[in-house]
Design an enzyme around this catalytic site. Sequence first.
Site, short mmCIF file in Angstrom:
data_model
loop_
_atom_site.label_atom_id
_atom_site.label_comp_id
_atom_site.label_asym_id
_atom_site.label_seq_id
_atom_site.Cartn_x
_atom_site.Cartn_y
_atom_site.Cartn_z
N LYS A 1 0.88 -1.17 0.00
CA LYS A 1 0.00 0.00 0.00
C LYS A 1 0.92 1.22 0.00
O LYS A 1 1.43 1.63 1.04
CB LYS A 1 -0.88 0.01 1.25
N ASP B 1 -4.60 -0.54 6.29
CA ASP B 1 -5.07 -1.61 5.41
C ASP B 1 -4.11 -2.79 5.42
O ASP B 1 -4.52 -3.95 5.31
CB ASP B 1 -5.26 -1.09 3.99
#
Length: 221
Positions: A35, A44
């Site tokens: 990410k 996340d």
Amino acid sequence: MSIFVTGTGTDIGKTFFCSLVMAKYAEELGLKYLKPIQTGTDSDRVKIMNLTGLNESYFLKNYYTFELPASPHLASEMENTSVDTDELSRHLFSIKDAKILVEGAGGVYVPLNRYYFTVDLVEQAKIPLVLVASTELGTINHTLLSIEALRKREIKVLGVYFIGPENPLRSDNIRTIIEAAEIGLLGTFLLPERKLSRKEFLDKVVNEFDPDRILPDLLFP
């Protein structure tokens, strides 16, 4: 090859899609997750790690992390800094031949800094892309606009993956988008009404996700 995962908006299901792919294929294919820009304290990367049970060796560190849960341009400005988009695009270009699942922030036109958007990053990095879309009301407009924007930049869109609950619109939404855009359907995943435990998630992945191996054959030949 690396794959860039974007969505038709925020909270569409990009992270859940990445969780599905990682849980099913990370160990088999040697796949890693990245990410590049995380905004907000709800990571996340950690979500996927917790849901899949995979250890840290499958997860690359974020390139940038900002505290404010907002688009990267604003989140970085609030910390008196900015995203070096030249450096980031060069880095993603350098890993385009590796087996890395790259999850973007938000949708196609989320600004990474003022007047530089996710679509600019993907175009420069030359990474093929999967578009994650909802099954609910409004998805036809959002998805077709996203596909049009990506194609104008000549970005390779591998297909659309739909995530969301069952509803009376789902089948026609998917059919309309696939036929209108003349694009590949990578699959669908029906979300349950409640949050899944790790065991329930992994059981559903094993039993329901990509039984015909369409995704790995297409994404990681």
